[in-house]
Design a protein around this motif. Structure first.
Motif, PDB file in Angstrom:
ATOM      1  N   SER A  61     127.021  52.212  48.439  1.00  0.00           N
ATOM      2  CA  SER A  61     126.690  51.699  47.099  1.00  0.00           C
ATOM      3  C   SER A  61     127.044  52.651  45.962  1.00  0.00           C
ATOM      4  O   SER A  61     126.310  52.766  44.979  1.00  0.00           O
ATOM      5  CB  SER A  61     125.201  51.334  47.042  1.00  0.00           C
ATOM      6  OG  SER A  61     124.885  50.376  48.021  1.00  0.00           O
ATOM      7  N   GLY A  62     128.170  53.341  46.104  1.00  0.00           N
ATOM      8  CA  GLY A  62     128.696  54.110  44.981  1.00  0.00           C
ATOM      9  C   GLY A  62     128.044  55.450  44.717  1.00  0.00           C
ATOM     10  O   GLY A  62     128.267  56.064  43.664  1.00  0.00           O
ATOM     11  N   THR A  63     127.251  55.946  45.664  1.00  0.00           N
ATOM     12  CA  THR A  63     126.654  57.282  45.545  1.00  0.00           C
ATOM     13  C   THR A  63     126.832  58.006  46.863  1.00  0.00           C
ATOM     14  O   THR A  63     126.625  57.421  47.935  1.00  0.00           O
ATOM     15  CB  THR A  63     125.154  57.199  45.214  1.00  0.00           C
ATOM     16  OG1 THR A  63     124.978  56.567  43.956  1.00  0.00           O
ATOM     17  CG2 THR A  63     124.525  58.584  45.142  1.00  0.00           C
ATOM     18  N   PHE A  64     127.197  59.276  46.806  1.00  0.00           N
ATOM     19  CA  PHE A  64     127.317  60.054  48.043  1.00  0.00           C
ATOM     20  C   PHE A  64     125.924  60.425  48.545  1.00  0.00           C
ATOM     21  O   PHE A  64     125.441  59.882  49.538  1.00  0.00           O
ATOM     22  CB  PHE A  64     128.166  61.306  47.814  1.00  0.00           C
ATOM     23  CG  PHE A  64     128.382  62.117  49.063  1.00  0.00           C
ATOM     24  CD1 PHE A  64     129.311  61.713  50.001  1.00  0.00           C
ATOM     25  CD2 PHE A  64     127.644  63.262  49.306  1.00  0.00           C
ATOM     26  CE1 PHE A  64     129.498  62.436  51.177  1.00  0.00           C
ATOM     27  CE2 PHE A  64     127.823  63.998  50.471  1.00  0.00           C
ATOM     28  CZ  PHE A  64     128.756  63.588  51.410  1.00  0.00           C
ATOM     29  N   CYS A  65     125.247  61.326  47.863  1.00  0.00           N
ATOM     30  CA  CYS A  65     123.899  61.728  48.251  1.00  0.00           C
ATOM     31  C   CYS A  65     123.273  62.490  47.104  1.00  0.00           C
ATOM     32  O   CYS A  65     123.865  63.451  46.599  1.00  0.00           O
ATOM     33  CB  CYS A  65     123.923  62.581  49.515  1.00  0.00           C
ATOM     34  SG  CYS A  65     122.307  63.236  50.000  1.00  0.00           S
ATOM     35  N   ALA A  66     122.065  62.084  46.694  1.00  0.00           N
ATOM     36  CA  ALA A  66     121.368  62.724  45.576  1.00  0.00           C
ATOM     37  C   ALA A  66     120.549  63.924  46.017  1.00  0.00           C
ATOM     38  O   ALA A  66     119.726  64.426  45.245  1.00  0.00           O
ATOM     39  CB  ALA A  66     120.470  61.707  44.882  1.00  0.00           C
ATOM     40  N   GLY A  67     120.769  64.398  47.230  1.00  0.00           N
ATOM     41  CA  GLY A  67     120.053  65.580  47.697  1.00  0.00           C
ATOM     42  C   GLY A  67     118.833  65.214  48.509  1.00  0.00           C
ATOM     43  O   GLY A  67     118.739  64.131  49.090  1.00  0.00           O
ATOM     44  N   MET A  68     117.888  66.108  48.542  1.00  0.00           N
ATOM     45  CA  MET A  68     116.661  65.888  49.300  1.00  0.00           C
ATOM     46  C   MET A  68     115.801  64.826  48.615  1.00  0.00           C
ATOM     47  O   MET A  68     115.704  64.788  47.388  1.00  0.00           O
ATOM     48  CB  MET A  68     115.885  67.208  49.402  1.00  0.00           C
ATOM     49  CG  MET A  68     114.583  67.123  50.160  1.00  0.00           C
ATOM     50  SD  MET A  68     113.876  68.755  50.493  1.00  0.00           S
ATOM     51  CE  MET A  68     113.652  69.398  48.830  1.00  0.00           C
ATOM     52  N   ASP A  69     115.175  63.984  49.411  1.00  0.00           N
ATOM     53  CA  ASP A  69     114.246  62.987  48.879  1.00  0.00           C
ATOM     54  C   ASP A  69     112.981  63.723  48.427  1.00  0.00           C
ATOM     55  O   ASP A  69     112.145  64.119  49.248  1.00  0.00           O
ATOM     56  CB  ASP A  69     113.918  61.951  49.957  1.00  0.00           C
ATOM     57  CG  ASP A  69     113.114  60.778  49.423  1.00  0.00           C
ATOM     58  OD1 ASP A  69     112.274  60.997  48.522  1.00  0.00           O
ATOM     59  OD2 ASP A  69     113.318  59.652  49.896  1.00  0.00           O
ATOM     60  N   LEU A  70     112.841  63.931  47.104  1.00  0.00           N
ATOM     61  CA  LEU A  70     111.741  64.730  46.581  1.00  0.00           C
ATOM     62  C   LEU A  70     110.386  64.061  46.771  1.00  0.00           C
ATOM     63  O   LEU A  70     109.362  64.743  46.879  1.00  0.00           O
ATOM     64  CB  LEU A  70     111.977  65.052  45.110  1.00  0.00           C
ATOM     65  CG  LEU A  70     113.168  65.982  44.831  1.00  0.00           C
ATOM     66  CD1 LEU A  70     113.336  66.195  43.333  1.00  0.00           C
ATOM     67  CD2 LEU A  70     113.005  67.312  45.542  1.00  0.00           C
ATOM     68  N   LYS A  71     110.359  62.733  46.811  1.00  0.00           N
ATOM     69  CA  LYS A  71     109.095  62.056  47.068  1.00  0.00           C
ATOM     70  C   LYS A  71     108.593  62.392  48.472  1.00  0.00           C
ATOM     71  O   LYS A  71     107.395  62.640  48.680  1.00  0.00           O
ATOM     72  CB  LYS A  71     109.260  60.555  46.893  1.00  0.00           C
ATOM     73  CG  LYS A  71     109.515  60.133  45.445  1.00  0.00           C
ATOM     74  CD  LYS A  71     109.642  58.621  45.328  1.00  0.00           C
ATOM     75  CE  LYS A  71     109.889  58.216  43.878  1.00  0.00           C
ATOM     76  NZ  LYS A  71     110.043  56.740  43.735  1.00  0.00           N
ATOM     77  N   ARG A  72     109.502  62.396  49.432  1.00  0.00           N
ATOM     78  CA  ARG A  72     109.104  62.751  50.795  1.00  0.00           C
ATOM     79  C   ARG A  72     108.815  64.248  50.903  1.00  0.00           C
ATOM     80  O   ARG A  72     107.956  64.671  51.678  1.00  0.00           O
ATOM     81  CB  ARG A  72     110.184  62.326  51.787  1.00  0.00           C
ATOM     82  CG  ARG A  72     110.366  60.813  51.868  1.00  0.00           C
ATOM     83  CD  ARG A  72     111.112  60.411  53.112  1.00  0.00           C
ATOM     84  NE  ARG A  72     111.281  58.967  53.189  1.00  0.00           N
ATOM     85  CZ  ARG A  72     111.707  58.323  54.270  1.00  0.00           C
ATOM     86  NH1 ARG A  72     111.998  58.996  55.374  1.00  0.00           N
ATOM     87  NH2 ARG A  72     111.841  57.008  54.267  1.00  0.00           N
ATOM     88  N   PHE A  73     109.537  65.059  50.115  1.00  0.00           N
ATOM     89  CA  PHE A  73     109.291  66.498  50.081  1.00  0.00           C
ATOM     90  C   PHE A  73     107.853  66.773  49.648  1.00  0.00           C
ATOM     91  O   PHE A  73     107.164  67.632  50.220  1.00  0.00           O
ATOM     92  CB  PHE A  73     110.288  67.164  49.125  1.00  0.00           C
ATOM     93  CG  PHE A  73     110.016  68.623  48.867  1.00  0.00           C
ATOM     94  CD1 PHE A  73     110.337  69.581  49.805  1.00  0.00           C
ATOM     95  CD2 PHE A  73     109.437  69.039  47.668  1.00  0.00           C
ATOM     96  CE1 PHE A  73     110.095  70.930  49.563  1.00  0.00           C
ATOM     97  CE2 PHE A  73     109.197  70.383  47.415  1.00  0.00           C
ATOM     98  CZ  PHE A  73     109.523  71.323  48.375  1.00  0.00           C
ATOM     99  N   ARG A  74     107.378  66.041  48.642  1.00  0.00           N
ATOM    100  CA  ARG A  74     106.003  66.220  48.169  1.00  0.00           C
ATOM    101  C   ARG A  74     104.983  65.900  49.252  1.00  0.00           C
ATOM    102  O   ARG A  74     103.876  66.452  49.268  1.00  0.00           O
ATOM    103  CB  ARG A  74     105.738  65.320  46.956  1.00  0.00           C
ATOM    104  CG  ARG A  74     106.445  65.750  45.685  1.00  0.00           C
ATOM    105  CD  ARG A  74     106.121  64.807  44.547  1.00  0.00           C
ATOM    106  NE  ARG A  74     104.675  64.776  44.292  1.00  0.00           N
ATOM    107  CZ  ARG A  74     104.054  63.816  43.610  1.00  0.00           C
ATOM    108  NH1 ARG A  74     104.760  62.789  43.147  1.00  0.00           N
ATOM    109  NH2 ARG A  74     102.753  63.876  43.392  1.00  0.00           N
ATOM    110  N   LEU A  75     105.362  65.030  50.171  1.00  0.00           N
ATOM    111  CA  LEU A  75     104.469  64.656  51.265  1.00  0.00           C
ATOM    112  C   LEU A  75     104.624  65.569  52.477  1.00  0.00           C
ATOM    113  O   LEU A  75     103.971  65.365  53.501  1.00  0.00           O
ATOM    114  CB  LEU A  75     104.728  63.204  51.678  1.00  0.00           C
ATOM    115  CG  LEU A  75     104.474  62.153  50.584  1.00  0.00           C
ATOM    116  CD1 LEU A  75     104.891  60.773  51.069  1.00  0.00           C
ATOM    117  CD2 LEU A  75     103.007  62.158  50.166  1.00  0.00           C
TER     118      LEU A  75
END
Length: 258
Positions: A61-75
């Motif tokens: 869908s037109g994106t490679f990767c935005a990095g680490m999922d910060l929402k999951r990082f917070r958990l």
């Protein structure tokens, strides 16, 4: 052609090319532990399967990767696979060639995954960045030391210290990107590049990659002294004999990988 799907990663094998697609579009393909695990499994498959020669890593869908999922990082989740590192890749890239096909954003850990690849094809609208300092973090998935290896020192430091991204065109100018193509064409171009690699002798390709990477810190004298461990098996292989025979007979070689 076979297609398999983990929950968040699609893996497709066709004509010796393994295409790995991060498939978390609602999260801009931000990396999760399950996605990292699926990527690690795909890369193990790449190296273990003699029918596979090269892989492409991309995002949906037109994106490679935005990095680490910060929402999951917070958990408390960390998208790190033991022995492979972030994204199932950065600490142990595959022995076979890996091409990044980048559309849109490759940020943070996503860019660090690009830095762990061997070749990069990018859509013209692609952007590469290490914004960790803006989030109170550091680019410890390889970005801090890999970026200055492939980019001019001043450019890499500006990215690391300001957190601001660079364009695909600038990335190509600085030697990070092999091809800049129209948006939407990165995977197709990467497949053509992968097919060029897959047409070559697998032992020679694998040895060439290994020696090119391992010798980065060697002097020329050390390189000439140590390269025989990599290249002697290639020259003694059945594929080397087949390459010479096919050339003499003016036909396409039939590689055996031995």
């Amino acid at each position: 052609m076979t297609t398999t799907a983990a929950s968040e990663v699609l893996v497709e094998a066709d004509s010796g090319i393994l295409t790995i697609t991060i498939n978390r579009p609602e999260q801009r393909n931000a990396m999760s532990l399950s996605a990292a695990t699926a990527i690690a499994e795909a890369l193990t498959r790449l190296d273990d399967d003699p029918e596979l020669s090269v892989a492409i890593l991309t995002g949906s869908s037109g994106t490679f990767c935005a990095g680490m999922d910060l929402k999951r990082f917070r958990l408390g989740e960390r998208p790190i696979v033991e022995g492979r590192g972030f994204g199932g890749l950065v600490e142990a890239p595959p022995a076979k060639p890996l091409i990044a096909a980048v559309e849109g954003w490759a940020l943070g850990g996503g860019f660090e995954m690009v830095l762990a690849c061997d070749l990069v094809v990018a859509g013209s609208g692609a952007r590469f960045g290490l914004p960790e300092v803006k989030r109170g973090l550091a680019a410890r998935a390889g970005g801090i030391f890999r970026a200055p290896r492939v980019l001019p020192r001043a450019v890499a430091l500006e990215m690391l210290l300001t957190g601001e991204p660079i364009t695909a065109q600038d990335a190509q100018t600085h030697g990070l990107v092999n091809r800049v193509v129209e948006d939407g064409a990165a995977v197709g171009t990467a497949r053509a590049l992968a097919a060029s690699i897959a047409a070559n002798a697998p032992l020679a390709v694998r040895a060439s990659k290994a020696l090119a990477l391992d010798s980065r810190t060697w002097t020329d004298e050390e390189s000439f002294g140590r390269q025989s461990a990599y290249t002697d098996p290639v020259f003694a292989s059945a594929d080397a004999a087949e390459g010479a025979t096919a050339f003499a007979e003016r036909r396409a070689p039939r590689w055996q990988g031995r």
